[in-house]
Design a protein around this motif. Structure first.
Motif, PDB file in Angstrom:
ATOM      1  N   GLY A 146       6.660  18.224   6.181  1.00 59.21           N
ATOM      2  CA  GLY A 146       7.701  18.032   7.177  1.00 59.21           C
ATOM      3  C   GLY A 146       9.057  18.348   6.590  1.00 59.21           C
ATOM      4  N   SER A 147      10.079  17.855   7.244  1.00 64.34           N
ATOM      5  CA  SER A 147      11.454  18.139   6.843  1.00 64.34           C
ATOM      6  C   SER A 147      11.884  17.142   5.766  1.00 64.34           C
ATOM      7  N   ILE A 148      11.432  17.376   4.552  1.00 63.91           N
ATOM      8  CA  ILE A 148      11.627  16.437   3.452  1.00 63.91           C
ATOM      9  C   ILE A 148      12.769  16.874   2.555  1.00 63.91           C
ATOM     10  N   SER A 149      13.671  15.940   2.297  1.00 60.83           N
ATOM     11  CA  SER A 149      14.722  16.183   1.324  1.00 60.83           C
ATOM     12  C   SER A 149      14.389  15.531  -0.006  1.00 60.83           C
ATOM     13  N   THR A 150      14.088  14.237   0.027  1.00 56.31           N
ATOM     14  CA  THR A 150      13.811  13.485  -1.196  1.00 56.31           C
ATOM     15  C   THR A 150      12.739  12.439  -0.952  1.00 56.31           C
ATOM     16  N   ILE A 151      11.757  12.396  -1.848  1.00 56.43           N
ATOM     17  CA  ILE A 151      10.780  11.303  -1.838  1.00 56.43           C
ATOM     18  C   ILE A 151      11.301  10.250  -2.810  1.00 56.43           C
ATOM     19  N   HIS A 152      11.895   9.212  -2.272  1.00 56.82           N
ATOM     20  CA  HIS A 152      12.539   8.218  -3.131  1.00 56.82           C
ATOM     21  C   HIS A 152      11.513   7.414  -3.911  1.00 56.82           C
ATOM     22  N   SER A 153      10.435   7.034  -3.254  1.00 61.03           N
ATOM     23  CA  SER A 153       9.367   6.301  -3.930  1.00 61.03           C
ATOM     24  C   SER A 153       8.056   6.614  -3.238  1.00 61.03           C
ATOM     25  N   LEU A 154       7.000   6.493  -4.015  1.00 56.06           N
ATOM     26  CA  LEU A 154       5.664   6.762  -3.478  1.00 56.06           C
ATOM     27  C   LEU A 154       4.716   5.726  -4.045  1.00 56.06           C
ATOM     28  N   GLY A 155       3.881   5.178  -3.193  1.00 49.40           N
ATOM     29  CA  GLY A 155       2.975   4.139  -3.649  1.00 49.40           C
ATOM     30  C   GLY A 155       1.606   4.247  -3.018  1.00 49.40           C
ATOM     31  N   TRP A 156       0.689   3.521  -3.597  1.00 52.38           N
ATOM     32  CA  TRP A 156      -0.677   3.426  -3.079  1.00 52.38           C
ATOM     33  C   TRP A 156      -0.980   1.958  -2.815  1.00 52.38           C
ATOM     34  N   THR A 157      -1.465   1.686  -1.622  1.00 54.08           N
ATOM     35  CA  THR A 157      -1.846   0.349  -1.187  1.00 54.08           C
ATOM     36  C   THR A 157      -3.299   0.399  -0.757  1.00 54.08           C
ATOM     37  N   ARG A 158      -4.030  -0.653  -1.017  1.00 55.45           N
ATOM     38  CA  ARG A 158      -5.430  -0.662  -0.592  1.00 55.45           C
ATOM     39  C   ARG A 158      -5.744  -1.918   0.208  1.00 55.45           C
ATOM     40  N   TYR A 218      -4.270   3.640   1.028  1.00 58.47           N
ATOM     41  CA  TYR A 218      -3.217   4.234   1.833  1.00 58.47           C
ATOM     42  C   TYR A 218      -2.078   4.715   0.935  1.00 58.47           C
ATOM     43  N   CYS A 219      -1.605   5.899   1.229  1.00 60.93           N
ATOM     44  CA  CYS A 219      -0.400   6.415   0.594  1.00 60.93           C
ATOM     45  C   CYS A 219       0.807   5.975   1.428  1.00 60.93           C
ATOM     46  N   ASN A 220       1.854   5.540   0.761  1.00 57.20           N
ATOM     47  CA  ASN A 220       3.082   5.109   1.431  1.00 57.20           C
ATOM     48  C   ASN A 220       4.264   5.690   0.676  1.00 57.20           C
ATOM     49  N   ALA A 221       5.217   6.235   1.395  1.00 52.70           N
ATOM     50  CA  ALA A 221       6.380   6.827   0.732  1.00 52.70           C
ATOM     51  C   ALA A 221       7.652   6.532   1.513  1.00 52.70           C
ATOM     52  N   PHE A 222       8.729   6.336   0.771  1.00 54.70           N
ATOM     53  CA  PHE A 222      10.052   6.191   1.374  1.00 54.70           C
ATOM     54  C   PHE A 222      10.760   7.522   1.176  1.00 54.70           C
ATOM     55  N   ILE A 223      11.038   8.179   2.307  1.00 53.15           N
ATOM     56  CA  ILE A 223      11.448   9.581   2.256  1.00 53.15           C
ATOM     57  C   ILE A 223      12.755   9.795   3.002  1.00 53.15           C
ATOM     58  N   SER A 241      16.357   8.291   6.563  1.00 51.47           N
ATOM     59  CA  SER A 241      15.370   7.810   5.599  1.00 51.47           C
ATOM     60  C   SER A 241      14.424   6.851   6.296  1.00 51.47           C
ATOM     61  N   GLY A 242      13.181   6.856   5.857  1.00 46.27           N
ATOM     62  CA  GLY A 242      12.217   5.962   6.466  1.00 46.27           C
ATOM     63  C   GLY A 242      10.968   5.833   5.632  1.00 46.27           C
ATOM     64  N   SER A 243      10.161   4.853   5.983  1.00 45.91           N
ATOM     65  CA  SER A 243       8.894   4.603   5.310  1.00 45.91           C
ATOM     66  C   SER A 243       7.767   5.233   6.106  1.00 45.91           C
ATOM     67  N   TYR A 244       6.915   5.955   5.428  1.00 47.78           N
ATOM     68  CA  TYR A 244       5.812   6.656   6.074  1.00 47.78           C
ATOM     69  C   TYR A 244       4.491   6.268   5.413  1.00 47.78           C
ATOM     70  N   TRP A 245       3.428   6.291   6.233  1.00 45.43           N
ATOM     71  CA  TRP A 245       2.096   5.928   5.758  1.00 45.43           C
ATOM     72  C   TRP A 245       1.107   7.036   6.084  1.00 45.43           C
ATOM     73  N   GLY A 246       0.151   7.227   5.188  1.00 42.40           N
ATOM     74  CA  GLY A 246      -0.974   8.101   5.486  1.00 42.40           C
ATOM     75  C   GLY A 246      -2.003   7.377   6.328  1.00 42.40           C
ATOM     76  N   GLN A 247      -3.050   8.103   6.701  1.00 44.35           N
ATOM     77  CA  GLN A 247      -4.061   7.540   7.583  1.00 44.35           C
ATOM     78  C   GLN A 247      -5.077   6.692   6.829  1.00 44.35           C
ATOM     79  N   GLY A 248      -5.071   6.780   5.529  1.00 39.67           N
ATOM     80  CA  GLY A 248      -6.005   6.005   4.718  1.00 39.67           C
ATOM     81  C   GLY A 248      -7.240   6.807   4.360  1.00 39.67           C
ATOM     82  N   ILE A 249      -7.799   6.501   3.201  1.00 37.50           N
ATOM     83  CA  ILE A 249      -9.006   7.185   2.746  1.00 37.50           C
ATOM     84  C   ILE A 249      -9.919   6.181   2.064  1.00 37.50           C
ATOM     85  N   GLN A 250     -11.203   6.299   2.326  1.00 36.00           N
ATOM     86  CA  GLN A 250     -12.171   5.332   1.811  1.00 36.00           C
ATOM     87  C   GLN A 250     -12.554   5.646   0.369  1.00 36.00           C
TER      88      GLN A 250
END
Length: 120
Positions: free
Chosen positions: A26-38, A94-99, A106-115
């Motif tokens: 998408g229209s990404i300028s900066t990925i400030h942080s990226l994390g993994w949550t389960r 789940y992947c989560n990033a503040f972008i 700026s906002g927090s985004y989540w992936g759809q999750g993977i098993q």
């Protein structure tokens, strides 16, 4: 619109390894942080690992020493290398990033999750 897509999950035996990837598009300028949550069935979500723009790392006690988080900003991609997997690691990841986007938002985004399933 920013989207996150995870890949690399699956079934592995205890003691094995998997590498998860999270591609941001998408229209990404900066990925400030990226994390993994389960989240395991019947359990609350757990922050597993996070990496900040300056490289600051955070790991949960349950995965420290076994999992490694990294990022490739040229590819807008984050990774989670998971070694010495245990059955307790079985969960949806789940992947989560503040972008920050190219429009100054700026906002927090989540992936759809993977098993990820670890058999004993």
């Amino acid at each position: 619109q920013v989207q996150l897509v995870e890949s690399g999950g699956g079934l592995v035996q205890a003691g094995g390894s998997l590498r998860l990837s999270c591609i941001a598009s998408g229209s990404i300028s900066t990925i400030h942080s990226l994390g993994w949550t389960r989240q395991a069935p019947g359990e609350q979500r757990e922050l597993v690992a996070r990496i900040s723009l300056d490289g600051t790392l955070h790991y949960s006690d349950s995965v420290r020493g076994r999992f490694t988080i990294s990022r490739d900003d040229a590819k807008n991609t984050g990774y989670l290398q998971m070694n010495s997997l245990e059955p307790n690691d079985t969960a949806v990841y789940y992947c989560n990033a503040f972008i920050g986007d190219n429009y100054g938002r700026s906002g927090s985004y989540w992936g759809q999750g993977i098993q990820v399933t670890v058999s004993s």
